[in-house]
Design an enzyme around this catalytic site. Structure first.
Site, PDB file in Angstrom:
ATOM      1  N   ASN A 169       0.800  -1.235   0.000  1.00 23.62           N
ATOM      2  CA  ASN A 169       0.000   0.000   0.000  1.00 23.62           C
ATOM      3  C   ASN A 169       0.831   1.284   0.000  1.00 23.62           C
ATOM      4  O   ASN A 169       0.359   2.318  -0.443  1.00 23.62           O
ATOM      5  CB  ASN A 169      -1.050  -0.011   1.121  1.00 23.62           C
ATOM      6  CG  ASN A 169      -0.444  -0.190   2.492  1.00 23.62           C
ATOM      7  OD1 ASN A 169       0.735  -0.530   2.633  1.00 23.62           O
ATOM      8  ND2 ASN A 169      -1.237   0.032   3.512  1.00 23.62           N
ATOM      9  N   GLU A 264       5.834  -3.955  11.720  1.00 25.38           N
ATOM     10  CA  GLU A 264       4.634  -3.109  11.729  1.00 25.38           C
ATOM     11  C   GLU A 264       3.571  -3.872  10.971  1.00 25.38           C
ATOM     12  O   GLU A 264       3.638  -4.003   9.752  1.00 25.38           O
ATOM     13  CB  GLU A 264       4.927  -1.761  11.061  1.00 25.38           C
ATOM     14  CG  GLU A 264       5.857  -0.873  11.859  1.00 25.38           C
ATOM     15  CD  GLU A 264       5.306  -0.418  13.202  1.00 25.38           C
ATOM     16  OE1 GLU A 264       4.076  -0.525  13.430  1.00 25.38           O
ATOM     17  OE2 GLU A 264       6.110   0.024  14.036  1.00 25.38           O
ATOM     18  N   CYS A 298      -3.005   0.806   6.895  1.00 29.94           N
ATOM     19  CA  CYS A 298      -2.908   0.117   8.186  1.00 29.94           C
ATOM     20  C   CYS A 298      -3.650   0.894   9.254  1.00 29.94           C
ATOM     21  O   CYS A 298      -4.249   0.322  10.151  1.00 29.94           O
ATOM     22  CB  CYS A 298      -1.452  -0.081   8.574  1.00 29.94           C
ATOM     23  SG  CYS A 298      -0.505   1.440   8.585  1.00 29.94           S
TER      24      CYS A 298
HETATM   25  P1  NAP Z   1       1.699  -8.935   3.198  1.00 29.30           P
HETATM   26  O1  NAP Z   1       0.929  -9.843   2.340  1.00 29.30           O
HETATM   27  O2  NAP Z   1       2.044  -9.360   4.581  1.00 29.30           O
HETATM   28  O3  NAP Z   1       3.043  -8.584   2.374  1.00 29.30           O
HETATM   29  C1  NAP Z   1       3.984  -7.690   2.890  1.00 29.30           C
HETATM   30  C2  NAP Z   1       5.318  -7.969   2.255  1.00 29.30           C
HETATM   31  O4  NAP Z   1       5.786  -9.253   2.637  1.00 29.30           O
HETATM   32  C3  NAP Z   1       5.311  -7.962   0.721  1.00 29.30           C
HETATM   33  O5  NAP Z   1       6.485  -7.357   0.286  1.00 29.30           O
HETATM   34  C4  NAP Z   1       5.312  -9.458   0.392  1.00 29.30           C
HETATM   35  O6  NAP Z   1       5.855  -9.734  -0.876  1.00 29.30           O
HETATM   36  C5  NAP Z   1       6.214  -9.968   1.485  1.00 29.30           C
HETATM   37  N1  NAP Z   1       6.116 -11.405   1.759  1.00 29.30           N
HETATM   38  C6  NAP Z   1       5.122 -12.264   1.460  1.00 29.30           C
HETATM   39  N2  NAP Z   1       5.437 -13.506   1.923  1.00 29.30           N
HETATM   40  C7  NAP Z   1       6.655 -13.416   2.500  1.00 29.30           C
HETATM   41  C8  NAP Z   1       7.509 -14.334   3.165  1.00 29.30           C
HETATM   42  N3  NAP Z   1       7.187 -15.604   3.328  1.00 29.30           N
HETATM   43  N4  NAP Z   1       8.670 -13.888   3.648  1.00 29.30           N
HETATM   44  C9  NAP Z   1       9.027 -12.587   3.504  1.00 29.30           C
HETATM   45  N5  NAP Z   1       8.267 -11.672   2.885  1.00 29.30           N
HETATM   46  C10 NAP Z   1       7.081 -12.078   2.402  1.00 29.30           C
HETATM   47  O7  NAP Z   1       0.959  -7.519   3.351  1.00 29.30           O
HETATM   48  P2  NAP Z   1       0.330  -6.622   2.206  1.00 29.30           P
HETATM   49  O8  NAP Z   1      -0.894  -7.286   1.684  1.00 29.30           O
HETATM   50  O9  NAP Z   1       1.375  -6.193   1.237  1.00 29.30           O
HETATM   51  O10 NAP Z   1      -0.076  -5.331   3.048  1.00 29.30           O
HETATM   52  C11 NAP Z   1      -1.265  -5.248   3.766  1.00 29.30           C
HETATM   53  C12 NAP Z   1      -1.032  -5.480   5.236  1.00 29.30           C
HETATM   54  O11 NAP Z   1       0.006  -4.623   5.704  1.00 29.30           O
HETATM   55  C13 NAP Z   1      -2.237  -5.147   6.078  1.00 29.30           C
HETATM   56  O12 NAP Z   1      -2.407  -6.130   7.053  1.00 29.30           O
HETATM   57  C14 NAP Z   1      -1.863  -3.812   6.706  1.00 29.30           C
HETATM   58  O13 NAP Z   1      -2.543  -3.529   7.903  1.00 29.30           O
HETATM   59  C15 NAP Z   1      -0.411  -3.982   6.888  1.00 29.30           C
HETATM   60  N6  NAP Z   1       0.268  -2.689   7.012  1.00 29.30           N
HETATM   61  C16 NAP Z   1       0.776  -2.346   8.218  1.00 29.30           C
HETATM   62  C17 NAP Z   1       1.391  -1.112   8.380  1.00 29.30           C
HETATM   63  C18 NAP Z   1       1.940  -0.716   9.701  1.00 29.30           C
HETATM   64  O14 NAP Z   1       2.807   0.146   9.717  1.00 29.30           O
HETATM   65  N7  NAP Z   1       1.500  -1.296  10.798  1.00 29.30           N
HETATM   66  C19 NAP Z   1       1.500  -0.248   7.293  1.00 29.30           C
HETATM   67  C20 NAP Z   1       0.967  -0.635   6.068  1.00 29.30           C
HETATM   68  C21 NAP Z   1       0.368  -1.874   5.942  1.00 29.30           C
HETATM   69  P3  NAP Z   1       4.883 -10.134  -2.117  1.00 29.30           P
HETATM   70  O15 NAP Z   1       4.124  -8.917  -2.435  1.00 29.30           O
HETATM   71  O16 NAP Z   1       5.833 -10.546  -3.167  1.00 29.30           O
HETATM   72  O17 NAP Z   1       4.020 -11.266  -1.628  1.00 29.30           O
END
Ligand code: NAP
Length: 502
Positions: A169, A264, A298
């Protein structure tokens, strides 16, 4: 335009290259990963599917580069970061274009993300110069039985190689919020961008390349997280992981081993509305907090907990504002744009259907075309509905009516998440008591949750995270304390003004 002009060297035919050892390269895998445009649902870009050998090479170069970078003067590190920030801002248009095409970010917000990222990098350079230029000095005679024979010099040292993994995002902003602190503190950095958002991140990485950072200091490896993620996060060359994303972070923290982690993760930010709140302010913040970037933030408001006595009035005002939201493609800068993927849209729909079946009141008709979901407010949500607890990450907002502030606090605290929360009331005393009672990393009083400004601390409790971000906290997190103790043969006391006035 993306992939042209100064960015032409990052593209090979129709596949974007990855960045290793100061060069843009094609992967020996011969494979690429498609990035699907959420709006058209067609392949927009392709990136390299990097191999494990390529990851090994990147880690090796990062280790070597870090050794000399740690000996680079702080002012020089800051100077290069300022340069990268300026280049990033200069090239905001092609990077923003990628954000529009890869993650359907509304056009204006996409530009804002890049500009905000440049500002973040500049601030990080300034903050790094200040806080890393300071250390601590302790003497030994504070404890009984000790003379003043030991001088302890305390400084902050880099950790080594930092692995940065941002989510889709904010693929640029949440990458630089890790890159800047890591580099200013003397670390090298390996970036694994999210697949949706990878091309924006590659353009951003090229801005650091153009700024002239030493080769190997920054690298960017692409590929699906599900394929190279474990290899990266469990790699013996990694000395720190800074991750932002969903539950994946919980799995990573179990596998990562004995290295510092900054996590995070997700949130279910509650908005508690008391009877004395300014209801126009509440409605404006619910709509901005719940529906900006189609709820894919988030810190989006993810559940409204409103006192029954004002619930009808709040719902009416929110409905009127929701009706004015524009829905459509990100190129037209619509308020509500398609969510990032079909699976994400299906997940959101699952939550909506569950709520429907269990009797939630739909304030608007549920409407979906492809990945585009129209904004939806669900009233009379009850705790037995999934949407009361799960993070939709879409333009769907549940409202739970409460009969006391304690009921709202109880719901907020019963969540596995604890990122942010907010409370609306004109009574500051009540607001502080409620803030203290809410088990979240931050509570906003009379405003929707928000991550910025970027120098504010930002952290989640429970499943929402480990550690704290915000520029200063991230710099500190990416360093370790080192002490050098000077042992004197006899005690020595530093004298003050010895001159007598007599
Ligand atoms: P995600 O599915 O957890 O992916 C995050 C990152 O992790 C991506 O770069 C993804 O790469 C990578 N990834 C996937 N599987 C992995 C593995 N096994 N090992 C290492 N890295 C891996 O999250 P998202 O859908 O991108 O983002 C949405 C989530 O992020 C929501 O839950 C949101 O609340 C959270 N978020 C939190 C914050 C905060 O600061 N608290 C800020 C923004 C978003 P790929 O894309 O290649 O799968």
């Amino acid at each position: 335009m993306a992939g042209t002009g100064v960015f032409s060297q990052i593209l090979d035919g129709e596949v974007y290259k990855y960045y290793s050892d100061g060069e843009w390269k094609k992967s020996s895998s011969g494979k690429s990963v498609a990035i699907i445009n959420p709006t058209t649902r067609k392949t927009q870009y392709k990136v390299q599917a990097c191999t494990q050998e390529e990851v090994n090479k990147v880690m090796e170069s990062a280790k070597i580069a870090q050794k000399s970078w740690a000996k680079t003067p702080l002012w020089k590190r800051a100077e290069l970061l300022h340069k990268a920030a300026a280049i990033l801002k200069k090239h905001k248009a092609p990077i923003a274009e990628c954000l529009v095409k890869e993650i359907a970010k509304p056009a204006k917000d996409a530009v804002t993300e890049v500009v905000r990222s440049g500002d973040l990098v500049s601030y990080t350079a300034e903050e790094g110069v200040r806080i890393l230029g300071e250390g601590k000095f302790l003497v030994s005679d504070s404890f009984a039985g000790n003379e003043r024979t030991k001088y302890c010099l305390i400084s902050k040292i880099p950790l080594g190689v930092v692995l940065a993994i941002p989510p889709f995002n904010y693929p640029v902003n949440l990458a630089v919020s890790k890159i800047g602190p890591a580099l200013v503190a003397g670390n090298s950095l390996v970036l694994k961008p999210p697949t949706q958002g990878a091309v924006a991140a590659l353009h951003m990485a090229h801005c650091f390349h153009l700024a002239g950072f030493p080769k190997g200091l920054i690298s960017c490896v692409t590929g699906k997280g599900s394929e190279i993620g474990d290899f990266l996060t469990m790699h013996s060359g990694v000395n720190c992981i800074s991750f932002t994303g969903g539950d994946t972070g919980i799995a990573i923290s179990k596998k990562a081993g004995m290295i510092p982690l900054q996590m995070e993760l997700g949130g279910k930010d509650a908005c508690i509305v008391l009877e004395d709140a300014d209801l126009d302010l509440v409605a404006a913040n619910i709509v901005k907090g719940g529906f900006s970037y189609s709820g894919q933030r988030c810190t989006a408001v993810k559940v409204v907990l409103v006192m029954e006595s004002v619930a009808d009035a709040v719902i009416k005002k929110v409905k009127a504002k929701v009706a004015k939201l524009t829905v459509g493609p990100p190129e037209d800068d619509c308020d509500i744009t398609p969510v990032v993927s079909e699976s994400s849209a299906n997940f959101i729909e699952g939550l909506v259907m569950d709520a429907k079946q269990k009797g939630a009141t739909f304030c608007q008709e549920y409407k979906r075309e492809g990945n585009l979901i129209w904004p939806l407010l669900l009233d009379n949500v009850r705790p037995d509905m999934r949407i009361a607890w799960e993070e939709p990450f879409g333009p769907v907002l549940p409202v739970i009516r409460i009969n006391s502030p304690e009921e709202g606090i109880h719901h907020c605290n019963a969540s596995n998440f604890g990122l942010q929360g907010c409370v609306f009331t004109k009574d500051i005393n009540k607001a502080v008591l409620i803030s203290d009672a809410m088990e979240t990393g931050t509570v906003q009083i009379n405003s929707a949750p928000a991550r910025g400004p970027d120098h504010f601390p930002f952290q989640g409790l429970k499943d929402s995270g480990i550690g704290s971000q915000g520029i200063t906290n991230s710099i500190n997190m990416m360093t370790k304390i080192k002490s050098t103790v000077i042992n004197l043969p006899s005690s020595s006391y530093t004298m003050g003004n010895g001159r007598s006035k007599l």
